[in-house]
Write an enzyme that holds these catalytic residues in place. Structure first.
Site, mmCIF file in Angstrom:
data_model
loop_
_atom_site.group_PDB
_atom_site.id
_atom_site.type_symbol
_atom_site.label_atom_id
_atom_site.label_comp_id
_atom_site.label_asym_id
_atom_site.label_seq_id
_atom_site.Cartn_x
_atom_site.Cartn_y
_atom_site.Cartn_z
ATOM 1 C CG HIS A 1 6.449 -1.501 4.310
ATOM 2 N ND1 HIS A 1 6.152 -1.012 3.048
ATOM 3 C CD2 HIS A 1 5.290 -2.011 4.788
ATOM 4 C CE1 HIS A 1 4.877 -1.211 2.783
ATOM 5 N NE2 HIS A 1 4.326 -1.829 3.825
ATOM 6 C CG MET A 2 10.073 -7.424 7.489
ATOM 7 S SD MET A 2 11.772 -7.858 7.998
ATOM 8 C CE MET A 2 12.480 -8.280 6.406
ATOM 9 C CG HIS A 3 3.817 -5.875 7.293
ATOM 10 N ND1 HIS A 3 2.886 -4.955 7.742
ATOM 11 C CD2 HIS A 3 3.975 -5.629 5.971
ATOM 12 C CE1 HIS A 3 2.503 -4.196 6.747
ATOM 13 N NE2 HIS A 3 3.141 -4.585 5.649
ATOM 14 C CD GLU B 1 -2.887 -1.158 2.356
ATOM 15 O OE1 GLU B 1 -2.839 -0.240 3.204
ATOM 16 O OE2 GLU B 1 -3.641 -2.134 2.469
#
Length: 114
Positions: A101-103, A96
């Site tokens: 980025h890493m979750h 999004e």
């Protein structure tokens, strides 16, 4: 305005965020719309738009992101029960914000998430 600017402002501390870790390579902070009791985002401090932009020159950043995610998982006491590390890529992959980025997700059984 590009949607990746929000992450750049978090890195520079121009926007208030719950920063859990920051060094010269990455910044880790709590997701403002958590999908699990522990939901941390780990981002590179250098702008990389998507996973597709990982190359020979910047590939060490991904390894450092994983290392920090694992350290945070241990600190948050989710490493023994288990957790997920997710990187979405582009629109159909669920990305999004156009900033790599890493979750890090944990704290509950995650089989139904992602």
């Amino acid at each position: 305005m590009n949607n990746h600017v929000i992450f750049q402002k978090i890195i520079k501390k121009e926007i208030k965020a719950n920063i859990l870790y920051q060094d010269k390579i990455v910044t880790a902070f709590s997701d403002i719309h958590p999908k699990a009791p522990v939901h941390i985002l780990i981002i590179p401090n250098t702008f990389i738009k998507t996973a597709n932009e990982i190359n020979k020159k910047n590939k060490n950043i991904i390894a450092h992101m994983f290392y920090i995610a694992i350290q945070i998982a241990k600190e948050k006491k989710i490493s023994e029960d288990g957790y997920k590390i997710i990187i979405n890529c582009n629109k159909n992959g669920g990305q999004e914000i156009n900033y790599l980025h890493m979750h890090l997700l944990g704290g509950i059984k995650l089989e139904t998430l992602y």
